[in-house]
Scaffold this active site. Structure first.
Site, PDB file in Angstrom:
ATOM      1  N   SER A  75      -9.875   2.083   9.873  1.00  0.00           N
ATOM      2  CA  SER A  75      -8.803   1.430  10.629  1.00  0.00           C
ATOM      3  C   SER A  75      -8.759  -0.070  10.318  1.00  0.00           C
ATOM      4  CB  SER A  75      -9.050   1.619  12.121  1.00  0.00           C
ATOM      5  OG  SER A  75     -10.238   0.943  12.487  1.00  0.00           O
ATOM      6  N   GLU A 103      -9.556  -0.606   2.447  1.00  0.00           N
ATOM      7  CA  GLU A 103      -8.436   0.342   2.405  1.00  0.00           C
ATOM      8  C   GLU A 103      -8.242   0.801   3.833  1.00  0.00           C
ATOM      9  OE1 GLU A 103      -6.590   3.600   2.517  1.00  0.00           O
ATOM     10  OE2 GLU A 103      -8.123   4.520   1.234  1.00  0.00           O
ATOM     11  N   CYS A 116      -4.163   8.319   5.591  1.00  0.00           N
ATOM     12  CA  CYS A 116      -3.731   6.923   5.685  1.00  0.00           C
ATOM     13  C   CYS A 116      -2.356   6.779   5.043  1.00  0.00           C
ATOM     14  CB  CYS A 116      -4.754   5.985   5.072  1.00  0.00           C
ATOM     15  SG  CYS A 116      -5.129   6.375   3.391  1.00  0.00           S
ATOM     16  N   GLY A 168      -0.125  11.802  -1.105  1.00  0.00           N
ATOM     17  CA  GLY A 168      -0.388  12.630  -2.269  1.00  0.00           C
ATOM     18  C   GLY A 168      -0.386  11.876  -3.580  1.00  0.00           C
TER      19      GLY A 168
END
Ligand code: UN1
Length: 501
Positions: free
Chosen positions: A237, A258, A292, A450
Site C-alpha cells: 500500500s 510499487e 494493484c 495483465g
C-alpha cells in the site's frame, strides 16, 4: 480430501514437512480464504534468525558478486526449470493460500517462468556504455556492478510472481536476495524458496544467495533499517511505502516502491464496445479486484455511458463466483473479511455522495466459510473522494465525460499513477492519451491489468516511481561506475584546466 490434507500433500511435493515449517519464533496460524479452514501453522523467524539470514546474505554477496554474470544466469535458468516442473502444484498452493482462481494462479506462476527466461538472457547483456573522452589517450566508460543484498517485501495478491521479478533479475545482477513475504502467504513463499534452494544446490551457488524471513511487521522493519540491505524493493500500500521510503532513505539505502494504483480506462465513442467490456470485466473483477493493476475507474463518454454500464452490469450479473479450485469459477474470495468491510464502507460513502450501485456489492453465500462478493459497479456524477481513493476490492466507479480534455483531466486527477487504458479507434485520441496519461503503464484497447514481464512494471506519483521486471529495470539492482582510463602517458586535466606543470 480436505483442503488441509491437500495442502500438506502439495507442501511435501516441495520437500516441506507440514508439521515443521518456518522459523523458531511466534507461530503464524494460517487460514485459507476459500473456506476459512486452517492451513499448516508456520513459525515466524526470531530476531536471531533474522540477523543470521541478513549476515549470511551479506557474506554470500562477496562470493556471488565475483561470479561471472552468465554463470549466475545458470542458477536462474535452473530455477525457471524447477518452477516449470512444479507449476501446477505451486499454482494450487497460490489458490489455496490467497484464493486466486486456477487460471490466474497458473498465470502468476507463468510470470515467474517468463522472468527467469528474461533474466537468463539478461545475464549476458548487462551492458554499459563507452563514451568519447575529451582527452587524447583516454577512454571513458561506465560499468554496472552488483549492488549488494536486495530485500524484497511482497504482498498477498501476487504472493510469488513479484518476488520472482525481483529475485530473478537481482540474482543475475550479482545481488543476493532476502524475502519478507506477506504474513498471509508464507506457504507459497516456503515452496518457492525450496525450489530456489534446489536450484542453488544443483548449480553449486552459495546457499545464502536467497534468504526467507517470515513474520510480521517487526521482521520487515529490521530489514528496512539494516545497513546490510542495499536495496529495499517493496510492493504494497501507499501507506506502507510512505513509511518504508523515508526510513530507507534516511540511511541512504535505495528503494524501489510499487504501491497503490487507482487505475482508469477512458472509453470513447469510437471504441469497440464488445472488446472494451470483455477486457474491462477481467481487469475490474479478475483476482476479485485485488490486483494493484485492477481497474477501479471507468471514464466514459456520455454518449456511450448507458450502453457501457448496461453491458457491464449484465456481465457482472453472470460472473461465476465461488470456489477458486472449481475451473468454472471466475471470481474467488476476498482475502479477508476486513477487505469486505472496506468495500462495504466505500460503497456506503459512494451512495452518500449520490452514487448509484448498478450491480453487485453484496456478499454471496457459496456455502463455504470464505468471504465472497459480487463485484460492484457504481455510477457516480463526479469523482468524489471515495473514487479517488484505492479500495482493495472489486469496485468499478463509472463517471461520464463530455470532451476529451475533460477525460484526460479526470484520468490524471488520481494521486496514484500505475496503469491506464483507452479504448478508441481514433488514433489522435490514442496518441494524446499515451502522451498525457501520467501512469507507468498506459495501454490502447487493452485495459489496466495483465501486463507482460518484458516491459518495466511500476508507476508514478503515489505508486512510488519504482520499476521492476523487464526492459532496463535491472539497472535498479546494480551500481554504476564511471571509469576514466588514461593510456596517454601524461597528465591531462578535463575542461582544459592547467594546474602547475
Ligand atoms: C500486482 O498486482 O501487484 O499486470 C501485480 C498485472 C500482473 C501483475 C500485477 N502482471 O496485472
Amino acid at each position: 480430501m480436505t483442503l488441509a490434507e491437500r495442502t500438506a500433500d502439495l507442501l511435501r511435493e516441495f520437500g516441506l514437512e507440514p508439521d515443521f515449517l518456518g522459523g523458531a519464533g511466534e507461530p503464524m496460524p494460517g487460514r485459507s480464504p476459500i473456506d476459512g479452514s486452517e492451513l499448516p501453522t508456520v513459525g515466524s523467524h526470531t530476531e536471531a534468525e533474522v540477523a543470521e539470514t541478513l549476515a549470511a546474505a551479506s557474506a554470500a554477496f562477496e562470493e556471488w558478486r565475483l561470479t561471472p554474470a552468465p554463470v549466475r544466469g545458470r542458477l536462474v535458468k535452473r530455477l525457471g526449470e524447477l518452477i516449470g516442473e512444479h507449476k501446477q502444484a505451486l499454482a494450487d498452493l497460490v489458490t489455496i493460500e490467497v484464493g486466486k482462481i486456477g487460471s490466474e494462479a497458473l498465470g502468476e506462476v507463468q510470470e515467474m517462468i517468463d522472468i527467469c527466461d528474461l533474466a537468463v538472457g539478461l545475464s549476458r547483456q548487462l551492458f554499459g556504455r563507452t563514451m568519447p573522452s575529451e582527452r587524447s589517450g583516454h577512454r571513458l566508460q561506465e560499468v554496472w556492478h552488483p549492488l549488494g543484498v536486495v530485500g524484497v517485501i511482497s504482498a498477498f495478491n501476487f504472493p510469488v510472481a513479484v518476488w520472482s521479478w525481483n529475485a530473478a533479475v537481482a540474482l543475475v545482477c550479482g545481488d543476493t536476495v532476502v524475502w519478507k513475504p506477506s504474513e498471509l502467504a508464507p506457504l507459497t513463499a516456503l515452496a518457492t524458496s525450496s525450489l530456489l534452494a534446489r536450484a542453488v544446490a544443483d548449480v553449486g551457488a552459495p546457499p545464502a544467495v536467497g534468504g526467507l524471513l517470515l513474520g510480521g511487521r517487526d521482521v520487515g522493519e529490521v530489514m528496512v533499517d539494516s545497513p546490510q540491505v542495499a536495496l529495499i524493493s517493496a510492493t504494497g500500500s501507499t501507506r506502507m511505502g510512505r513509511e518504508v521510503g523515508p526510513r530507507v532513505a534516511s540511511r541512504f539505502g535505495r528503494v524501489l516502491l510499487e504501491l497503490g494504483g487507482n487505475n482508469a480506462v477512458v472509453l470513447t465513442p469510437s471504441a469497440d464496445l464488445d472488446l472494451a467490456v470483455n477486457s474491462m470485466v477481467f481487469a475490474a473483477a479478475g483476482t476479485a479486484g485485488q490486483r494493484c493493476t485492477s481497474l477501479r475507474r471507468l471514464i466514459v463518454h456520455r454518449s456511450v455511458a448507458d450502453a457501457a454500464v448496461d453491458r457491464l452490469a449484465r456481465a457482472y450479473a453472470s460472473l461465476p463466483i465461488g470456489d477458486p479450485l472449481d475451473p468454472a469459477t471466475l471470481v474467488g474470495p476476498l482475502i479477508t473479511d476486513r477487505a469486505f468491510e472496506a468495500m462495504a464502507a466505500a460503497l456506503d460513502e459512494a451512495r452518500s455522495d449520490g452514487g448509484e450501485v448498478v450491480a453487485g456489492g453484496e456478499r454471496v453465500d457459496v456455502g463455504a466459510g470464505g468471504c465472497y462478493v459480487r463485484p460492484a459497479l457504481v455510477r457516480m456524477a463526479s469523482q468524489t473522494a471515495v473514487v479517488l481513493r484505492e479500495t482493495f476490492a472489486p469496485i468499478l466507479y463509472v463517471v461520464a465525460y463530455d470532451d476529451f480534455d475533460e477525460a484526460l483531466a479526470l484520468h490524471n486527477a488520481a494521486s496514484q499513477g500505475l496503469s491506464a487504458g483507452i479504448f478508441t479507434r481514433d488514433q489522435a485520441e490514442a496518441e494524446l492519451f499515451l502522451a498525457t496519461a501520467d501512469t507507468g503503464i498506459t495501454n490502447v484497447n487493452v485495459a489496466t491489468s495483465g501486463a507482460e514481464i518484458g516491459g518495466a512494471f511500476g508507476g508514478e506519483k503515489e505508486t512510488g516511481g519504482g520499476r521492476e521486471s523487464g526492459s532496463d529495470a535491472w539497472r535498479a539492482y546494480m551500481r554504476r561506475s564511471t571509469n576514466t582510463i588514461n593510456y596517454s602517458g601524461g597528465v591531462q586535466l578535463a575542461q582544459g584546466v592547467s594546474f602547475g606543470s
